[in-house]
Design an enzyme around this catalytic site. Structure first.
Site, PDB file in Angstrom:
ATOM      1  N   HIS A  51     -35.450  81.733  15.595  1.00 21.38           N
ATOM      2  CA  HIS A  51     -34.783  80.431  15.488  1.00 21.38           C
ATOM      3  C   HIS A  51     -34.604  79.861  16.878  1.00 21.38           C
ATOM      4  O   HIS A  51     -34.380  80.610  17.835  1.00 21.38           O
ATOM      5  CB  HIS A  51     -33.407  80.580  14.812  1.00 21.38           C
ATOM      6  CG  HIS A  51     -32.918  79.288  14.268  1.00 21.38           C
ATOM      7  ND1 HIS A  51     -32.240  78.392  15.046  1.00 21.38           N
ATOM      8  CD2 HIS A  51     -33.054  78.739  13.048  1.00 21.38           C
ATOM      9  CE1 HIS A  51     -31.957  77.335  14.304  1.00 21.38           C
ATOM     10  NE2 HIS A  51     -32.437  77.518  13.095  1.00 21.38           N
TER      11      HIS A  51
ATOM     12  N   ASP B 242     -34.123  81.611   5.880  1.00 20.62           N
ATOM     13  CA  ASP B 242     -35.222  81.642   4.920  1.00 20.62           C
ATOM     14  C   ASP B 242     -35.672  83.047   4.571  1.00 20.62           C
ATOM     15  O   ASP B 242     -36.458  83.227   3.649  1.00 20.62           O
ATOM     16  CB  ASP B 242     -36.410  80.838   5.458  1.00 20.62           C
ATOM     17  CG  ASP B 242     -36.178  79.359   5.283  1.00 20.62           C
ATOM     18  OD1 ASP B 242     -35.449  79.001   4.351  1.00 20.62           O
ATOM     19  OD2 ASP B 242     -36.712  78.574   6.080  1.00 20.62           O
TER      20      ASP B 242
HETATM   21  N1  CMC Z   1     -42.366  86.097  14.712  1.00 20.38           N
HETATM   22  C1  CMC Z   1     -42.880  86.594  15.847  1.00 20.38           C
HETATM   23  N2  CMC Z   1     -42.591  86.071  17.058  1.00 20.38           N
HETATM   24  C2  CMC Z   1     -41.772  85.036  17.110  1.00 20.38           C
HETATM   25  C3  CMC Z   1     -41.203  84.470  15.956  1.00 20.38           C
HETATM   26  C4  CMC Z   1     -41.537  85.039  14.721  1.00 20.38           C
HETATM   27  N3  CMC Z   1     -41.049  84.552  13.594  1.00 20.38           N
HETATM   28  N4  CMC Z   1     -40.435  83.437  16.308  1.00 20.38           N
HETATM   29  C5  CMC Z   1     -40.495  83.337  17.634  1.00 20.38           C
HETATM   30  N5  CMC Z   1     -41.312  84.292  18.124  1.00 20.38           N
HETATM   31  C6  CMC Z   1     -41.650  84.516  19.528  1.00 20.38           C
HETATM   32  C7  CMC Z   1     -42.779  83.575  19.925  1.00 20.38           C
HETATM   33  O1  CMC Z   1     -44.048  84.146  19.707  1.00 20.38           O
HETATM   34  C8  CMC Z   1     -42.470  83.384  21.388  1.00 20.38           C
HETATM   35  O2  CMC Z   1     -42.868  84.539  22.085  1.00 20.38           O
HETATM   36  P1  CMC Z   1     -43.448  84.462  23.587  1.00 20.38           P
HETATM   37  O3  CMC Z   1     -42.311  83.926  24.411  1.00 20.38           O
HETATM   38  O4  CMC Z   1     -43.816  85.857  23.892  1.00 20.38           O
HETATM   39  O5  CMC Z   1     -44.607  83.517  23.530  1.00 20.38           O
HETATM   40  C9  CMC Z   1     -40.948  83.332  21.436  1.00 20.38           C
HETATM   41  O6  CMC Z   1     -40.535  84.121  20.328  1.00 20.38           O
HETATM   42  C10 CMC Z   1     -40.388  81.948  21.324  1.00 20.38           C
HETATM   43  O7  CMC Z   1     -40.874  81.381  20.098  1.00 20.38           O
HETATM   44  P2  CMC Z   1     -41.127  79.836  19.832  1.00 20.38           P
HETATM   45  O8  CMC Z   1     -42.045  79.671  18.675  1.00 20.38           O
HETATM   46  O9  CMC Z   1     -41.507  79.178  21.123  1.00 20.38           O
HETATM   47  O10 CMC Z   1     -39.669  79.398  19.437  1.00 20.38           O
HETATM   48  P3  CMC Z   1     -39.264  78.017  18.837  1.00 20.38           P
HETATM   49  O11 CMC Z   1     -37.837  77.855  19.131  1.00 20.38           O
HETATM   50  O12 CMC Z   1     -40.193  76.952  19.289  1.00 20.38           O
HETATM   51  O13 CMC Z   1     -39.511  78.204  17.256  1.00 20.38           O
HETATM   52  C11 CMC Z   1     -39.216  78.815  15.012  1.00 20.38           C
HETATM   53  C12 CMC Z   1     -38.515  78.496  16.344  1.00 20.38           C
HETATM   54  C13 CMC Z   1     -38.181  78.927  13.908  1.00 20.38           C
HETATM   55  C14 CMC Z   1     -40.174  77.681  14.655  1.00 20.38           C
HETATM   56  C15 CMC Z   1     -39.990  80.142  15.170  1.00 20.38           C
HETATM   57  O14 CMC Z   1     -39.084  81.194  15.407  1.00 20.38           O
HETATM   58  C16 CMC Z   1     -40.863  80.445  13.952  1.00 20.38           C
HETATM   59  O15 CMC Z   1     -41.990  79.944  13.869  1.00 20.38           O
HETATM   60  N6  CMC Z   1     -40.342  81.249  12.982  1.00 20.38           N
HETATM   61  C17 CMC Z   1     -41.090  81.519  11.749  1.00 20.38           C
HETATM   62  C18 CMC Z   1     -40.929  80.349  10.784  1.00 20.38           C
HETATM   63  C19 CMC Z   1     -39.544  80.313  10.166  1.00 20.38           C
HETATM   64  O16 CMC Z   1     -39.021  81.320   9.718  1.00 20.38           O
HETATM   65  N7  CMC Z   1     -38.982  79.098  10.091  1.00 20.38           N
HETATM   66  C20 CMC Z   1     -37.665  78.884   9.472  1.00 20.38           C
HETATM   67  C21 CMC Z   1     -36.633  78.498  10.479  1.00 20.38           C
HETATM   68  S1  CMC Z   1     -34.949  78.542   9.852  1.00 20.38           S
HETATM   69  C22 CMC Z   1     -34.903  77.352   8.620  1.00 20.38           C
HETATM   70  C23 CMC Z   1     -35.244  75.992   9.099  1.00 20.38           C
HETATM   71  O17 CMC Z   1     -34.694  75.511  10.089  1.00 20.38           O
HETATM   72  O18 CMC Z   1     -36.049  75.337   8.431  1.00 20.38           O
END
Ligand code: CMC
Length: 379
Positions: free
Chosen positions: A261, A315
């Site tokens: 998140h 989720d």
């Molecule tokens: N699995 C594996 N690695 C992850 C994940 C994950 N679910 N989430 C973040 N990371 C890693 C990512 O690879 C990155 O690593 P590095 O720094 O080594 O490149 C680091 O953590 C930062 O991730 P990011 O994608 O830049 O973080 P963000 O803040 O842009 O994205 C997020 C947040 C929710 C989109 C992301 O965590 C994600 O894609 N999660 C999976 C989808 C998900 O479950 N979404 C529901 C969110 S909660 C309900 C809602 O708000 O709708």
């Protein structure tokens, strides 16, 4: 060339002042208008929580009774809206049907003058009241059944269940649905809320605002993740496969759905509440294998990703709860929308109070002063 610093995903960039909700991502705290979401999920109901979000304070008994009454009286949808739903492909995702129907509602209920507080409130009531009816109607229609009319004697959660399955939920199931709606009702400046606020800032009508927010919620990085979690658990199949699957996902830098998140660096408090609710549902409906898989996955990933602050979000457990209630997978995100509409509308009203159209900057990286070569002279 521009010297403005770019923050991809607007991370840490404030885009509005807001008093609707508050997150402390390090301490797993989420508050709606100052009240902890865990308290609301156990003590309140969706109708009262919506009022709180919209108006800023808990209602008096009379205010809540009036608000609830208004919602119950605006649940029905026009037959032409049902016709519209009937004309959509039955294989299409219900989120697209919901987005289309909400956009169309702006034609049935003109509300273009967003300076009119009375008209704005009527739109708020209609949107919260009618979203469940639209979702349930599309679900029935796509299976060749006639939509079930809403019942005024049931509350918001109970009526939604009724319109889906033509049976009343048990008190335990009703409470779980109600709590899920509360947990998803609001979440500060997330992508769909921002999308709604951007659209609202142009003084677009509220139905357009909400249809924009619904569109944004469809994506797998946002509301769509709850469906993907079940696909993922289906792929893993057995507890014995969890560790190898997680290792492979981490090695190949695969995003693990239901984890991570932007704000929470610990377990999302909503996931914790949902897990407790899940246990209640399973006491009635039996404990599904997917839940045991999820618990094992949480344990394995705590070792591997916990130190990076990648923990279960809302989720991760919501889909498992919905599935146990017999709700089809592609209705998970529409249920998120049925709940979040309260938050979106609260932000829309807040945006209008002190509006300035969103018009951010870009960092231009393209060509400048390029020469136009007439078509005849190009190879
Ligand atoms: N699995 C594996 N690695 C992850 C994940 C994950 N679910 N989430 C973040 N990371 C890693 C990512 O690879 C990155 O690593 P590095 O720094 O080594 O490149 C680091 O953590 C930062 O991730 P990011 O994608 O830049 O973080 P963000 O803040 O842009 O994205 C997020 C947040 C929710 C989109 C992301 O965590 C994600 O894609 N999660 C999976 C989808 C998900 O479950 N979404 C529901 C969110 S909660 C309900 C809602 O708000 O709708």
């Amino acid at each position: 060339m521009s010297q403005i610093e770019l923050r991809p995903g607007l991370a840490d960039v404030p885009v509005a002042e807001s008093a609707v909700s508050y997150i402390d991502g390090k301490n797993a705290r989420l508050e709606y208008r100052g009240i902890a979401v865990e308290t609301l999920a156990t003590e309140s109901c969706f109708e009262e929580t919506s009022y709180l979000l919209l108006k800023g304070d808990l209602p008096t008994q009379k205010q809540l009774a009036d608000f609830d009454d208004q919602l119950r009286h605006h649940r029905r949808i026009k037959f032409r809206l049902v016709d519209l739903l009937k004309s959509l492909p039955e294989t299409g995702h219900p989120m697209y049907a919901l987005q289309a129907a909400v956009a169309a509602m702006g034609m049935f209920y003109p509300a273009r003058d967003v300076t009119n507080a009375q008209s704005n409130w009527e739109s708020v009531i209609r949107l919260i009241a009618k979203l469940p009816t639209v979702v349930a109607a599309f679900h029935r229609i796509r299976h060749g059944d006639e939509p079930i009319k809403p019942r005024d004697d049931l509350d918001h959660a109970g009526n939604f269940f009724w319109m889906l399955f033509e049976k009343e939920p048990s008190p335990a199931v009703r409470k779980v649905i109600d709590a899920c709606l509360i947990l998803h009702a609001e979440h500060t400046m997330n992508a769909s809320t921002f999308s709604g606020r951007v659209t609202g800032s142009t003084l677009a009508n509220p139905y357009t605002v909400i249809s924009a927010a619904i569109g944004t919620l469809t994506g797998p990085l946002h509301g769509g993740a709850n469906e993907e979690v079940l696909d993922m658990l289906g792929e893993i199949q057995t507890i014995g496969n969890v560790r190898a699957w997680c290792d492979d996902a981490i090695t190949n830098k695969k995003k693990i759905m239901g984890f991570g998140h932007r704000v929470y660096k610990v377990k999302d408090p909503r996931a914790t509440v949902l897990q407790t609710l899940a246990e209640c549902v399973f006491a009635d409906a039996g404990r599904p294998a997917s839940y045991d898989l999820a618990v094992e996955m949480e344990k394995v990933l705590a070792e591997k990703l916990g130190s990076k602050g990648i923990c279960p979000n809302v989720d991760f457990y919501s889909g498992i709860v919905y599935k146990a209630l017999g709700i089809p997978m592609d209705l998970f995100t529409p249920i998120f929308a049925i709940a979040r509409v309260a938050g979106w509308l609260s932000h829309w009203l807040e945006q209008l109070q002190n509006n300035r159209i969103y018009r951010p900057e870009q960092v231009y990286v393209g060509k400048t002063s390029a020469v136009y070569v007439p078509l005849a002279k190009r190879p």
